[in-house]
Design an enzyme around this catalytic site. Structure first.
Site, short mmCIF file in Angstrom:
data_model
loop_
_atom_site.label_atom_id
_atom_site.label_comp_id
_atom_site.label_asym_id
_atom_site.label_seq_id
_atom_site.Cartn_x
_atom_site.Cartn_y
_atom_site.Cartn_z
N GLY A 12 0.79 -1.23 0.00
CA GLY A 12 0.00 0.00 0.00
C GLY A 12 0.82 1.28 0.00
CG ASN A 14 1.59 3.31 -5.63
OD1 ASN A 14 2.58 4.02 -5.53
ND2 ASN A 14 1.51 2.31 -6.49
CG MET A 89 -1.33 -7.73 -6.66
SD MET A 89 -0.87 -6.66 -8.06
CE MET A 89 0.13 -7.80 -9.02
CE LYS A 90 -6.12 -13.16 -5.58
NZ LYS A 90 -4.84 -12.61 -5.15
CG LEU A 92 -11.92 -5.81 -9.87
CD1 LEU A 92 -12.23 -4.32 -10.03
CD2 LEU A 92 -12.31 -6.29 -8.48
CG ASN A 106 -5.12 -1.07 -12.31
OD1 ASN A 106 -4.76 -1.15 -11.14
ND2 ASN A 106 -4.66 -1.90 -13.25
CG HIS A 108 0.19 -1.99 -15.12
ND1 HIS A 108 -0.04 -3.23 -14.54
CD2 HIS A 108 1.09 -2.20 -16.11
CE1 HIS A 108 0.69 -4.13 -15.17
NE2 HIS A 108 1.38 -3.54 -16.12
N GLY A 142 -10.94 -5.69 -20.01
CA GLY A 142 -9.71 -6.39 -20.35
C GLY A 142 -8.68 -6.36 -19.23
C1 GAR Z 1 2.13 -1.01 -7.68
O1 GAR Z 1 3.33 -0.90 -8.40
C2 GAR Z 1 0.98 -1.25 -8.63
O2 GAR Z 1 1.09 -0.59 -9.82
C3 GAR Z 1 1.08 -2.73 -8.86
O3 GAR Z 1 1.30 -3.23 -7.57
C4 GAR Z 1 2.11 -2.30 -6.85
C5 GAR Z 1 1.53 -2.08 -5.49
O4 GAR Z 1 2.43 -1.43 -4.67
N1 GAR Z 1 -0.09 -3.24 -9.47
C6 GAR Z 1 -0.06 -4.13 -10.46
O5 GAR Z 1 0.95 -4.66 -10.85
C7 GAR Z 1 -1.42 -4.47 -11.03
N2 GAR Z 1 -1.28 -5.17 -12.27
P1 GAR Z 1 1.99 -0.84 -3.27
O6 GAR Z 1 1.16 -1.90 -2.58
O7 GAR Z 1 3.28 -0.58 -2.55
O8 GAR Z 1 1.22 0.43 -3.53
#
Ligand code: GAR
Length: 197
Positions: A12, A14, A89-90, A92, A106, A108, A142
């Site tokens: 978390g 971000n 990471m799931k 939806l 989202n 990425h 998608g």
């Molecule tokens: C982030 O880099 C986000 O973009 C990625 O998981 C990380 C979470 O970091 N998400 C994906 O890869 C989705 N496909 P955090 O928990 O430290 O914010």
């Protein structure tokens, strides 16, 4: 004031940046709830800020639709104006995307459409890319395929491993995410008809 629900799976970081930004009274959005598909470490950030949390535990792909229905029911309690997937990471289920679309975005860790999916950083390294990036997109049906709201390049440096590269990407993601949420809140960005950046 835009009300925001954030969904996470991991640390978390971000989410933390968004909570910090939203603590500034001049920021036009407030995080009203944080949800997760497991007892994610990042939920502690929400608790520190006094933001309510919920967990709808992931029970496997065969239960995806039931899981999604529970997730949506939890979100509905808070009636958020925007749902942010910040490291969820799931995938939806379509019913969840349909319910919240287009008010669901989202973040990425790659320069989409390059390297979509669960391992965006690892895949960029495996491909020998010399640059990758960060993207914020609208979620559609998608996998990381929705309209791109913002993105920025990040170089891959010699000796980078997945962790080092991801840690260089995350600050860029945070900046893009905070800016996009602000622009949505200010009405500068219409998610129903996003002007491609
Ligand atoms: C982030 O880099 C986000 O973009 C990625 O998981 C990380 C979470 O970091 N998400 C994906 O890869 C989705 N496909 P955090 O928990 O430290 O914010």
């Amino acid at each position: 004031m835009l009300t925001v629900a954030v969904l996470i799976s991991g640390t978390g970081s971000n989410l933390r940046a968004l909570l910090d930004a939203a603590a500034d009274p001049s920021y036009p959005a407030r995080i009203v709830v944080v949800g997760a598909d497991r007892e994610a470490d990042g939920l502690a950030h929400a608790e520190e800020f006094g933001v309510p949390t919920f967990v709808v535990p992931w029970r496997g792909a065969a239960e995806r639709d039931a899981w999604g229905a529970e997730l949506s029911a939890q979100l509905r309690v808070w009636q958020p104006g925007l749902v942010v997937l910040s490291g969820l990471m799931k995938l939806l289920p379509a019913a969840v995307v349909d319910e919240w679309s287009p008010r669901i975005i989202n973040t990425h860790p790659a320069f989409l459409p390059e390297f979509p999916g669960a391992h965006g950083v690892r895949d960029a390294l495996a491909a020998g890319a010399t640059q990758t990036g960060a993207s914020v997109i609208v979620v559609d049906g998608g996998v990381d395929a929705g309209p791109i709201l913002a993105q920025e390049r990040v170089p891959v440096l010699p000796g980078d491993d997945e962790n080092a590269l991801h840690e260089r990407i995350k600050p860029v993601e945070r900046r893009l995410l905070i800016d996009i949420v602000r622009r949505i809140a200010d009405g500068e960005l219409d998610l129903a008809a996003p002007a491609l950046h």
